[in-house]
Design a protein around this motif. Structure first.
Motif, PDB file in Angstrom:
ATOM      1  N   ARG A 182       0.828  -1.208   0.000  1.00 16.00           N
ATOM      2  CA  ARG A 182       0.000   0.000   0.000  1.00 16.00           C
ATOM      3  C   ARG A 182       0.860   1.255   0.000  1.00 16.00           C
ATOM      4  O   ARG A 182       0.552   2.230  -0.681  1.00 16.00           O
ATOM      5  CB  ARG A 182      -0.941  -0.020   1.219  1.00 16.00           C
ATOM      6  CG  ARG A 182      -1.980  -1.128   1.158  1.00 16.00           C
ATOM      7  CD  ARG A 182      -3.058  -0.916   2.198  1.00 16.00           C
ATOM      8  NE  ARG A 182      -2.570  -1.094   3.555  1.00 16.00           N
ATOM      9  CZ  ARG A 182      -2.580  -2.255   4.207  1.00 16.00           C
ATOM     10  NH1 ARG A 182      -3.041  -3.350   3.609  1.00 16.00           N
ATOM     11  NH2 ARG A 182      -2.147  -2.338   5.456  1.00 16.00           N
ATOM     12  N   ASN A 186       0.980   4.116  -2.932  1.00 10.67           N
ATOM     13  CA  ASN A 186       0.649   5.495  -2.573  1.00 10.67           C
ATOM     14  C   ASN A 186       1.674   6.490  -3.097  1.00 10.67           C
ATOM     15  O   ASN A 186       1.338   7.648  -3.372  1.00 10.67           O
ATOM     16  CB  ASN A 186       0.537   5.622  -1.056  1.00 10.67           C
ATOM     17  CG  ASN A 186      -0.768   5.065  -0.516  1.00 10.67           C
ATOM     18  OD1 ASN A 186      -1.709   4.807  -1.262  1.00 10.67           O
ATOM     19  ND2 ASN A 186      -0.833   4.875   0.785  1.00 10.67           N
ATOM     20  N   THR A 205      -4.387   2.730   3.256  1.00 10.62           N
ATOM     21  CA  THR A 205      -3.820   2.816   4.596  1.00 10.62           C
ATOM     22  C   THR A 205      -2.395   2.279   4.593  1.00 10.62           C
ATOM     23  O   THR A 205      -2.147   1.166   4.138  1.00 10.62           O
ATOM     24  CB  THR A 205      -4.674   2.014   5.583  1.00 10.62           C
ATOM     25  OG1 THR A 205      -6.017   2.490   5.540  1.00 10.62           O
ATOM     26  CG2 THR A 205      -4.137   2.146   6.998  1.00 10.62           C
ATOM     27  N   GLU A 206      -1.446   3.073   5.100  1.00 10.41           N
ATOM     28  CA  GLU A 206      -0.049   2.667   5.053  1.00 10.41           C
ATOM     29  C   GLU A 206       0.359   1.829   6.260  1.00 10.41           C
ATOM     30  O   GLU A 206       1.366   1.126   6.221  1.00 10.41           O
ATOM     31  CB  GLU A 206       0.851   3.893   4.927  1.00 10.41           C
ATOM     32  CG  GLU A 206       0.644   4.650   3.618  1.00 10.41           C
ATOM     33  CD  GLU A 206       1.707   5.701   3.374  1.00 10.41           C
ATOM     34  OE1 GLU A 206       2.522   5.921   4.278  1.00 10.41           O
ATOM     35  OE2 GLU A 206       1.713   6.296   2.281  1.00 10.41           O
ATOM     36  N   THR A 209      -3.902  -2.520   9.089  1.00 10.71           N
ATOM     37  CA  THR A 209      -5.340  -2.353   9.232  1.00 10.71           C
ATOM     38  C   THR A 209      -5.827  -3.134  10.451  1.00 10.71           C
ATOM     39  O   THR A 209      -5.102  -3.955  11.026  1.00 10.71           O
ATOM     40  CB  THR A 209      -6.064  -2.844   7.976  1.00 10.71           C
ATOM     41  OG1 THR A 209      -5.816  -4.253   7.803  1.00 10.71           O
ATOM     42  CG2 THR A 209      -5.572  -2.100   6.738  1.00 10.71           C
TER      43      THR A 209
END
Length: 297
Positions: A182, A186, A205-206, A209
């Motif tokens: 991710r 991004n 989301t970096e 989660t």
């Protein structure tokens, strides 16, 4: 071995070449800090280092001269599979086709040459008019409904179709899952936000989660329970291997949040300071006097 752009490139060789290119470009930028060509190439190097912020600083110098910011990737959609150069401008997005792949992954050249170097012009001269016609897909920002990071790739929702853009990554295996994937995606999605102005782009989301955190907690608890209750040595070994796998996953997540080649930027700044003036500042040795003087002699 890793297959990049139709060629088998060893990761160690790619890292070595990127390192050498970074050193040469650091010297060039110290002499020409606003050079469009050097900043474009350095931006590509920083993207290969997974350092999106430093790449964006270099690309700002390119965009300031009204030149497109570019990177390379793989375009996949309905009935199309192309290696492309992605050029991001203020008023358009152009995907220049470098080659096409059939069902057996056999590359074929485009109908029109992709520039003099076959790479859609790796660097663009600010004085060049670029009148050459390319075989490409050109869309305006109004034609792009959404750009989204998904599994280390970019999902482009156009007016009539959806395509995925997979950036080429030569320094290591391309991360596609978890926080690493991710964060990697991004870096490229932010380019669409900054230069064509696609503010509706969706970043992933970096960090971990909620589902990933729960899975890690379950795996740790399950492995610990197996070690505590298992009377079979083989079961204990399997649980230990699970612990090692979990540790590697956490370490990879933390490592993905760090910059690999961040020292380049520090070295570049130090060289600029040395060239523009002294890096040292005089330190007063006597105590400061606050006496008012009416006349200085």
């Amino acid at each position: 071995m890793n297959r990049v752009g139709g060629f088998s490139v060893p990761f160690a060789y790619a890292k070595q070449q990127l390192n050498e290119a970074g050193e040469h470009l650091s010297t060039a930028l110290a002499l020409f800090p606003l050079g469009a060509e050097a900043n474009q190439l350095m931006g590509l190097i920083f993207l290969q280092a997974n350092d999106g912020r430093s790449a964006m600083r270099c690309f700002d110098a390119v965009a300031a001269q009204n030149l497109p910011v570019s990177f390379y990737g793989q375009l996949r959609g309905r009935h199309q599979d192309h290696a492309v150069k992605c050029e991001l401008g203020r008023d358009r997005l152009r995907l220049i086709f470098l080659s096409s792949y059939d069902k057996k992954a056999k590359p074929t050249p485009p109908a029109k040459p992709a520039g003099e170097d076959g790479l859609g012009d790796l660097v663009v001269d600010p004085d060049s008019s670029r009148g050459q016609d390319f075989e490409s897909l050109t869309v305006t920002p109004a034609d792009i409904r959404k750009v989204e990071t998904k599994n280390g790739q970019l999902l482009l929702k156009l007016a009539k179709e959806e395509v995925t853009l997979s950036p080429i990554f030569m320094a290591a295996a391309t991360p596609t899952e978890g926080p690493q994937g991710r964060r990697f995606g991004n870096n490229y999605t932010r380019l669409f936000v900054r230069y064509p102005g696609l503010e509706d782009s969706k970043l992933a989301t970096e960090g971990l989660t909620t589902g990933e955190k729960l899975k890690l907690a379950y795996d740790i608890a399950n492995a610990g329970m197996t070690i505590a209750t298992s009377l079979n040595p083989i079961g204990a070994v399997d649980a230990l291997q699970s612990f090692i796998k979990i540790t590697r996953e956490i370490h990879g997540t933390v490592k993905s949040l760090r910059v690999t080649f961040a020292a380049w930027e520090k070295t570049f700044e130090d060289r600029q300071v040395l060239q523009t003036g002294s890096a040292f500042r005089p330190i007063p040795t006597a105590q400061a006097s606050l006496i008012f003087l009416e006349e200085l002699k």
